[in-house]
Write an enzyme that holds these catalytic residues in place. Sequence first.
Site, PDB file in Angstrom:
ATOM      1  N   ASP A 224       0.883  -1.229   0.087  1.00  0.00           N
ATOM      2  CA  ASP A 224       0.008   0.017   0.134  1.00  0.00           C
ATOM      3  C   ASP A 224       0.923   1.091   0.191  1.00  0.00           C
ATOM      4  OD1 ASP A 224      -2.133  -1.702   2.399  1.00  0.00           O
ATOM      5  OD2 ASP A 224      -2.117  -1.669   0.143  1.00  0.00           O
ATOM      6  N   ASP A 379     -13.346  -3.336  -0.944  1.00  0.00           N
ATOM      7  CA  ASP A 379     -12.945  -2.842   0.181  1.00  0.00           C
ATOM      8  C   ASP A 379     -14.397  -2.697   1.199  1.00  0.00           C
ATOM      9  OD1 ASP A 379     -10.943  -0.182  -1.101  1.00  0.00           O
ATOM     10  OD2 ASP A 379     -10.250  -2.213  -0.405  1.00  0.00           O
TER      11      ASP A 379
HETATM   12  O1  1PR Z   1     -10.273   3.290  -5.155  1.00  0.00           O
HETATM   13  O2  1PR Z   1      -9.323   2.601  -7.287  1.00  0.00           O
HETATM   14  O3  1PR Z   1      -8.518   4.570  -6.010  1.00  0.00           O
HETATM   15  O4  1PR Z   1      -8.105   2.151  -5.245  1.00  0.00           O
HETATM   16  C1  1PR Z   1      -7.474   2.496  -4.226  1.00  0.00           C
HETATM   17  C2  1PR Z   1      -6.893   1.198  -3.887  1.00  0.00           C
HETATM   18  O5  1PR Z   1      -6.108   1.430  -2.386  1.00  0.00           O
HETATM   19  C3  1PR Z   1      -7.834   0.202  -3.542  1.00  0.00           C
HETATM   20  O6  1PR Z   1      -7.365  -1.084  -4.038  1.00  0.00           O
HETATM   21  C4  1PR Z   1      -7.830  -0.051  -1.863  1.00  0.00           C
HETATM   22  O7  1PR Z   1      -8.216  -1.493  -1.433  1.00  0.00           O
HETATM   23  C5  1PR Z   1      -6.757   0.485  -1.374  1.00  0.00           C
HETATM   24  N1  1PR Z   1      -6.821   1.439  -0.311  1.00  0.00           N
HETATM   25  C6  1PR Z   1      -7.206   2.613  -0.259  1.00  0.00           C
HETATM   26  N2  1PR Z   1      -7.083   2.802   1.136  1.00  0.00           N
HETATM   27  C7  1PR Z   1      -6.346   1.899   1.691  1.00  0.00           C
HETATM   28  C8  1PR Z   1      -6.127   1.804   3.093  1.00  0.00           C
HETATM   29  O8  1PR Z   1      -5.304   1.033   3.627  1.00  0.00           O
HETATM   30  N3  1PR Z   1      -6.340   3.049   4.125  1.00  0.00           N
HETATM   31  N4  1PR Z   1      -5.437  -0.080   1.168  1.00  0.00           N
HETATM   32  C9  1PR Z   1      -6.009   0.806   0.782  1.00  0.00           C
HETATM   33  C10 1PR Z   1      -6.015  -1.546   0.970  1.00  0.00           C
HETATM   34  C11 1PR Z   1      -5.796  -3.301   1.838  1.00  0.00           C
HETATM   35  C12 1PR Z   1      -5.049  -4.637   1.396  1.00  0.00           C
HETATM   36  C13 1PR Z   1      -3.959  -4.995   2.326  1.00  0.00           C
HETATM   37  C14 1PR Z   1      -4.625  -6.287   3.076  1.00  0.00           C
HETATM   38  C15 1PR Z   1      -3.504  -7.035   3.662  1.00  0.00           C
HETATM   39  N5  1PR Z   1      -5.145  -2.369   1.660  1.00  0.00           N
HETATM   40  O9  1PR Z   1      -4.467  -4.534   0.306  1.00  0.00           O
HETATM   41  O10 1PR Z   1      -2.881  -4.809   1.969  1.00  0.00           O
HETATM   42  O11 1PR Z   1      -5.759  -5.611   3.884  1.00  0.00           O
HETATM   43  O12 1PR Z   1      -3.070  -6.278   4.910  1.00  0.00           O
HETATM   44  P1  1PR Z   1      -2.675  -7.249   6.117  1.00  0.00           P
HETATM   45  O13 1PR Z   1      -1.929  -8.321   5.526  1.00  0.00           O
HETATM   46  O14 1PR Z   1      -1.515  -6.249   6.772  1.00  0.00           O
HETATM   47  O15 1PR Z   1      -3.942  -7.570   7.020  1.00  0.00           O
HETATM   48  P2  1PR Z   1      -9.057   3.327  -6.106  1.00  0.00           P
END
Ligand code: 1PR
Length: 524
Positions: A224, A379
């Site tokens: 991320d 999400d």
């Molecule tokens: O909405 O098309 O602009 O895309 C934004 C992208 O960024 C989406 O894929 C969304 O999932 C991701 N995203 C947005 N905000 C966050 C955040 O964390 N604040 N992260 C985010 C998403 C989720 C997973 C993470 C797993 C594993 N992260 O990808 O890596 O939950 O984590 P863990 O193993 O530590 O539990 P757009």
Amino acid sequence: MITLLDYGAGNVRSVTNAIERLGETVKVALNGDDILAAEKLVFPGVGAFGNMMQILQERKFTEPLKTYLQSNRPFFGICLGMQALFEESEEAFGIQGLGIFKGKVVRFTTDLAVPHIGWNGINIQQPSTIFNGLAGEEKFYFVHSYHISPEEDDVRLTTTDYGYEFVSAVQRGNIIGTQYHPEKSGPAGLKLLKNFIENANAVDAPGTLTGPTRLAKRIIACLDVRANDRGDLVVTKGDQYDVREEGEVRNLGKPVELARRYYEEGADEITFLNITGFRDFPLEDMPMIEVLKQTSQNVFVPLTIGGGIRNYTDKNGRRYSALEVADAYFRSGADKISIGSDAVIVVEEYLEAGKPDGTSAIEEISKVYGSQAVVISIDPRRVYVNSPDSVTQQVIPTKLPGPNGEMYCWYECTIRGGREGRPVDAITLAQVCEKLGAGEILLNCIDRDGTNSGFHIELINAVKSAVTIPVIASSGAGNADHFLEVFSRTEAESALAAGIFHREEVPIGAVKDFLDNKVEIRPA
Ligand code: 1PR
């Protein structure tokens, strides 16, 4: 010198990087004469058969290519670049292939998830120098919904099993084609390309597999990425999507370096998510484009990139299509793109209109690059309800009772990085996105994100049983056993983690060693 046939396919940069990594120079064919003058020709292809054959025609490449192939000079066709050698494809009825080999390209007819995405084995059918130095049990990376069906047995080079045995590579003389992607198959893939470049005289045939090949479960590392308050691009990690600690954006390392480390540790794929993509615009400040370009020079496994992929009008009124953004990402080394927030809006519009209008980013990008290149990142957040019919969304029974003992819940989709809930549930979103042409679901879970409490089995089973495309389980991994659990209790094709890898709590190699002989995996 290798001549590369670039008709605009997504994986050109990856193939160029791999050939240059092997110390060879690449010349891109700009016209028919360049093809006819080639010493060795590589034809990378990803996307859709019809679109490819049309572009070859428009660019007057078709006849010189046929002449080159009929002269039996060294040729390596990858994925669509191999399929083009055949007469026609079910993916584009009425559009002719090059017809160098008899037979056609057909869509998989299996109950397994299609597209066939991941690391699968090969059964060698004829001796070839292309496999010199390999042991024979290596796995290679596949990403396709269609496969060749040759009429002539003598061209069969390798077969692979996916629901049934299909021909996964061909060779006649100096003409070679593989359905799998050597440029994205790690050290084994680079060895294949090196053998083609060196074109040894003698075959030192590797051992052959006994029995059917098996598709491996994929272990994916997710980065991320966002700018911190000082404007540095960092890998961060949220706890239920909150990436700040004492007000600061958590900084867990540099994207390019971490990606390279995970490649070397044995990650099967690497995903970059630009988590503030909804705010910035990928083609304006372009930090992720640079991250991709640098990463793809040293990482030879598939790269997925997400964040901010949508139609966009900039401050000067210039309109950009989501396809343009995807183009830029594919040309910079991405193999798949991931759409988050925009997919939720598209599905809401679809549910409103009751039918697709062909203009969504999912439809436009999958038409040009193929459905296998389009991932939907969901999400979702759990919402407890008293009974299944108390809401219009798809509700599932739960064994994890709610605060007031509720035994039912639905999963609310969110946009803008979990900041805004939308009245669409994750199951419906996945189903509609598959209809619109998506090829894979990245199923995150805000409730489990960063908790180390394990993947959300109930949610994964609910979504996986509602779609026929592959599903990536994501969020909550805390140890290697959580991977065994998700692969034993769900049909998810892959499992993704972030925090435990960034914080070096459980290296990727340790997860793979733990899963070895329990689950089919690609050894680290
Ligand atoms: O909405 O098309 O602009 O895309 C934004 C992208 O960024 C989406 O894929 C969304 O999932 C991701 N995203 C947005 N905000 C966050 C955040 O964390 N604040 N992260 C985010 C998403 C989720 C997973 C993470 C797993 C594993 N992260 O990808 O890596 O939950 O984590 P863990 O193993 O530590 O539990 P757009």
